[in-house]
Write a protein that holds these residues in place. Sequence first.
Motif, PDB file in Angstrom:
ATOM      1  N   GLY A 155       0.834  -1.198   0.000  1.00 40.68           N
ATOM      2  CA  GLY A 155       0.000   0.000   0.000  1.00 40.68           C
ATOM      3  C   GLY A 155       0.861   1.237   0.000  1.00 40.68           C
ATOM      4  O   GLY A 155       2.091   1.171  -0.100  1.00 40.68           O
ATOM      5  N   PRO A 156       0.250   2.411   0.108  1.00 37.66           N
ATOM      6  CA  PRO A 156       1.006   3.661   0.120  1.00 37.66           C
ATOM      7  C   PRO A 156       1.880   3.776   1.371  1.00 37.66           C
ATOM      8  O   PRO A 156       1.432   3.454   2.474  1.00 37.66           O
ATOM      9  N   ARG A 157       3.099   4.251   1.197  1.00 37.27           N
ATOM     10  CA  ARG A 157       3.993   4.440   2.338  1.00 37.27           C
ATOM     11  C   ARG A 157       3.385   5.396   3.370  1.00 37.27           C
ATOM     12  O   ARG A 157       3.548   5.221   4.583  1.00 37.27           O
ATOM     13  N   ALA A 158       2.636   6.394   2.887  1.00 36.06           N
ATOM     14  CA  ALA A 158       2.060   7.401   3.778  1.00 36.06           C
ATOM     15  C   ALA A 158       1.038   6.817   4.752  1.00 36.06           C
ATOM     16  O   ALA A 158       0.718   7.455   5.763  1.00 36.06           O
ATOM     17  N   TYR A 159       0.559   5.607   4.485  1.00 34.82           N
ATOM     18  CA  TYR A 159      -0.423   5.017   5.402  1.00 34.82           C
ATOM     19  C   TYR A 159       0.182   4.734   6.777  1.00 34.82           C
ATOM     20  O   TYR A 159      -0.543   4.665   7.772  1.00 34.82           O
ATOM     21  N   GLN A 160       1.481   4.594   6.847  1.00 35.84           N
ATOM     22  CA  GLN A 160       2.123   4.309   8.135  1.00 35.84           C
ATOM     23  C   GLN A 160       1.775   5.358   9.181  1.00 35.84           C
ATOM     24  O   GLN A 160       1.742   5.067  10.379  1.00 35.84           O
ATOM     25  N   ASP A 161       1.508   6.581   8.743  1.00 37.64           N
ATOM     26  CA  ASP A 161       1.161   7.649   9.676  1.00 37.64           C
ATOM     27  C   ASP A 161      -0.307   7.606  10.095  1.00 37.64           C
ATOM     28  O   ASP A 161      -0.722   8.367  10.978  1.00 37.64           O
ATOM     29  N   GLN A 162      -1.095   6.718   9.461  1.00 40.32           N
ATOM     30  CA  GLN A 162      -2.519   6.676   9.743  1.00 40.32           C
ATOM     31  C   GLN A 162      -2.991   5.341  10.311  1.00 40.32           C
ATOM     32  O   GLN A 162      -4.172   5.170  10.593  1.00 40.32           O
ATOM     33  N   GLN A 163      -2.082   4.400  10.477  1.00 39.13           N
ATOM     34  CA  GLN A 163      -2.488   3.129  11.060  1.00 39.13           C
ATOM     35  C   GLN A 163      -2.781   3.305  12.537  1.00 39.13           C
ATOM     36  O   GLN A 163      -2.371   4.281  13.160  1.00 39.13           O
ATOM     37  N   VAL A 164      -3.504   2.340  13.116  1.00 39.97           N
ATOM     38  CA  VAL A 164      -4.026   2.494  14.475  1.00 39.97           C
ATOM     39  C   VAL A 164      -2.926   2.396  15.517  1.00 39.97           C
ATOM     40  O   VAL A 164      -2.846   3.210  16.441  1.00 39.97           O
ATOM     41  N   PHE A 165      -2.062   1.404  15.381  1.00 38.71           N
ATOM     42  CA  PHE A 165      -1.081   1.096  16.429  1.00 38.71           C
ATOM     43  C   PHE A 165       0.337   1.440  15.964  1.00 38.71           C
ATOM     44  O   PHE A 165       0.752   1.034  14.885  1.00 38.71           O
ATOM     45  N   ASP A 166       1.064   2.145  16.802  1.00 38.02           N
ATOM     46  CA  ASP A 166       2.446   2.483  16.476  1.00 38.02           C
ATOM     47  C   ASP A 166       3.376   1.277  16.618  1.00 38.02           C
ATOM     48  O   ASP A 166       4.437   1.235  15.975  1.00 38.02           O
TER      49      ASP A 166
END
Length: 244
Positions: A155-166
């Motif tokens: 998926g898009p790399r930018a999704y990492q900033d929008q996932q639920v759990f760090d």
Amino acid sequence: MNLLEQHRDQAATPKGAFEFHLQRIKAIVDFIATKDETLGGNWYLAGDTQQDALQYEVFANGAASKAAIDVLKAEYGHGKKIDRPKVIGIWNGRQTDGATAIMSLMIDTGVISNNIELSLDEKANGLSRLGNYKSVAEVVAKVAELYRSLYVTFGPRAYQDQQVFDDRLGVSWMLYLPHALAPAQVPEARDLIPVMRDGKQQGTIIVSVTDEVFDVNNLEHVKAANDIEIRLADQDLLPRFVDL
């Protein structure tokens, strides 16, 4: 778009086995080339400059090239460097927008997992170079089968900033896990695609969006992936990074 996976090679795999690692990744390069013609042709060892990065072809005559192996041996294959983690970068030599692709292999990592990352410069028309979700899932499955992956995300790399759990994996457009999952376990998933090996299911690809390419600017897409992450975490099926 980015594909990211982690795997553990057998303990018997020697350090600095560059030919082995390049030959194995060639199967992935050949497969993605069937999805988009810009992913075919020559691939090169990454370099510090554009001129350097077009100097050594990675494959020749259907195998890992002697030139690429010699370069990697000269950089990593002697002294204390042979035992250290190594990063091998390769790219498809394309320089126009929507045609560039880069792969990174991290090997010989010791107690932590090896990993592969594929970064695709996408076209401006909102379509994926690898095709629709089923076509992308074929690539994810190919990687999982070949490497017996601990997980694969796409998926898009930018999704990492929008996932639920760090501290846990994100689902993004799709996530492969080495478990056989049933629809009742992940009702929020738009599709669950089994990945088989030797006639048995070795894992499942969980898909968050099926009708179009996943877009981090689409709140419905992000919510779909977030909801799946929460569902998986509630069942202790979403791995923490520290456990990988």
